[in-house]
Design an enzyme around this catalytic site. Sequence first.
Site, short mmCIF file in Angstrom:
data_model
loop_
_atom_site.label_atom_id
_atom_site.label_comp_id
_atom_site.label_asym_id
_atom_site.label_seq_id
_atom_site.Cartn_x
_atom_site.Cartn_y
_atom_site.Cartn_z
N ASP A 32 0.84 -1.20 0.00
CA ASP A 32 0.00 0.00 0.00
C ASP A 32 0.87 1.26 0.00
OD1 ASP A 32 -2.39 1.37 -0.02
OD2 ASP A 32 -2.72 1.23 2.14
N HIS A 49 2.53 3.45 -8.98
CA HIS A 49 2.41 2.02 -9.20
C HIS A 49 3.66 1.46 -9.90
CE1 HIS A 49 -1.52 2.09 -7.58
NE2 HIS A 49 -2.08 2.74 -8.58
N LEU A 143 11.33 -20.19 -4.28
CA LEU A 143 10.31 -19.36 -3.63
C LEU A 143 8.93 -19.54 -4.28
CD1 LEU A 143 9.60 -16.86 -1.78
CD2 LEU A 143 10.16 -15.44 -3.77
C1 IPE Z 1 -5.33 -2.87 -0.29
O1 IPE Z 1 -5.02 -1.53 -0.45
C2 IPE Z 1 -5.31 -3.56 -1.62
C3 IPE Z 1 -3.98 -3.72 -2.21
C4 IPE Z 1 -2.85 -3.36 -1.69
C5 IPE Z 1 -3.97 -4.38 -3.50
P1 IPE Z 1 -6.15 -0.41 -0.64
O2 IPE Z 1 -5.43 0.86 -0.76
O3 IPE Z 1 -7.06 -0.78 -1.75
O4 IPE Z 1 -6.95 -0.53 0.73
P2 IPE Z 1 -7.93 0.50 1.46
O5 IPE Z 1 -8.94 0.94 0.44
O6 IPE Z 1 -7.11 1.63 1.95
O7 IPE Z 1 -8.52 -0.28 2.58
C1 IPE Z 2 -1.47 0.21 -3.33
O1 IPE Z 2 -1.25 1.58 -3.38
C2 IPE Z 2 -1.60 -0.41 -4.69
C3 IPE Z 2 -2.93 -0.91 -5.00
C4 IPE Z 2 -3.98 -0.87 -4.24
C5 IPE Z 2 -3.07 -1.51 -6.31
P1 IPE Z 2 -2.46 2.59 -3.39
O2 IPE Z 2 -2.77 2.91 -4.80
O3 IPE Z 2 -3.58 2.08 -2.58
O4 IPE Z 2 -1.78 3.83 -2.69
P2 IPE Z 2 -2.47 4.85 -1.66
O5 IPE Z 2 -3.06 4.04 -0.55
O6 IPE Z 2 -3.51 5.60 -2.44
O7 IPE Z 2 -1.35 5.73 -1.21
MG MG Z 3 -4.13 2.30 -0.63
#
Ligand code: IPE
Ligand code: IPE
Ligand code: MG
Length: 249
Positions: A32, A49, A143
């Site tokens: 995240d 990303h 792995l």
């Molecule tokens: C969780 O992250 C999903 C992934 C890392 C793929 P999100 O950014 O989607 O989660 P929430 O919405 O903050 O709970």
């Molecule tokens: C996690 O990073 C990646 C995915 C959920 C695919 P985010 O895109 O959720 O990044 P934040 O939480 O907005 O910073």
């Molecule tokens: Mg996120």
Amino acid sequence: MATIYPKYTDAELKALSLERGALPKHIGIIMDGNGRWAKKRLLPRSAGHRAGMEALRGVVRFSHSAGIEALTVYAFSTENWRRPKLEIDALFSLLVEYFHKEIEELDLNGVRIRMLGDTSAFSPKLRELMDNAVERTKNNHGLMFNVALNYGGRAEIVNAAKKLVEEGVPADEIDEAAISDRLYTSGLPEVDLIIRTAGEKRLSNFLLYQAAYSEFCFTDTLFPDFDSNAYCACLKEYALRTRRFGRAL
Ligand code: IPE
Ligand code: IPE
Ligand code: MG
């Protein structure tokens, strides 16, 4: 050029303050913070990303080198479809790029790839690439690298229930193992440690059934900045935990 990853000796692990016997067998990572990483730099979320994808390379490599048995990364949740189409498209084209670029090296290093989630929703191109990656690496012994894509813990449990019914399993034969065997993670070791980057302290529908006795490590580091130092810090924290599984000490 595909690189052979090093395998750390006990002494090399010690130099990182890690002990082989105190490492988790199976690690889940909620990757995240890509969006926040990009925002801080006034970049589009897709740049975050991309940076996350680079960090993932390092995580896989380090996991292999440290001798971790299984790594499961959360790449796209069933709830992530709620994001703008532009971002979803960017994420999926990055995934295509990742598998395209990395498969050679992952295979060379004996990594076994598996997809956890409902891949039926993906484009034929992405599905073919994923199926090929899974097929090509299925007999490897290194792995176990699992990518949770269009994954949701609740959907996974619902699927397992449907399978039990479809198979006509009688109620008195349904036990925890019967359910475990029908989850996407069947056959994988127990998830010992779940790491979430970027400060949020929730599961967001990740490995709900499997997390029953997992340890958790929450770090403020945003996933694109999650390097081997940050990873090691989580592994050191894990090594200090006392796991009781309900027993009295
Ligand atoms: C969780 O992250 C999903 C992934 C890392 C793929 P999100 O950014 O989607 O989660 P929430 O919405 O903050 O709970
Ligand atoms: C996690 O990073 C990646 C995915 C959920 C695919 P985010 O895109 O959720 O990044 P934040 O939480 O907005 O910073
Ligand atoms: Mg996120």
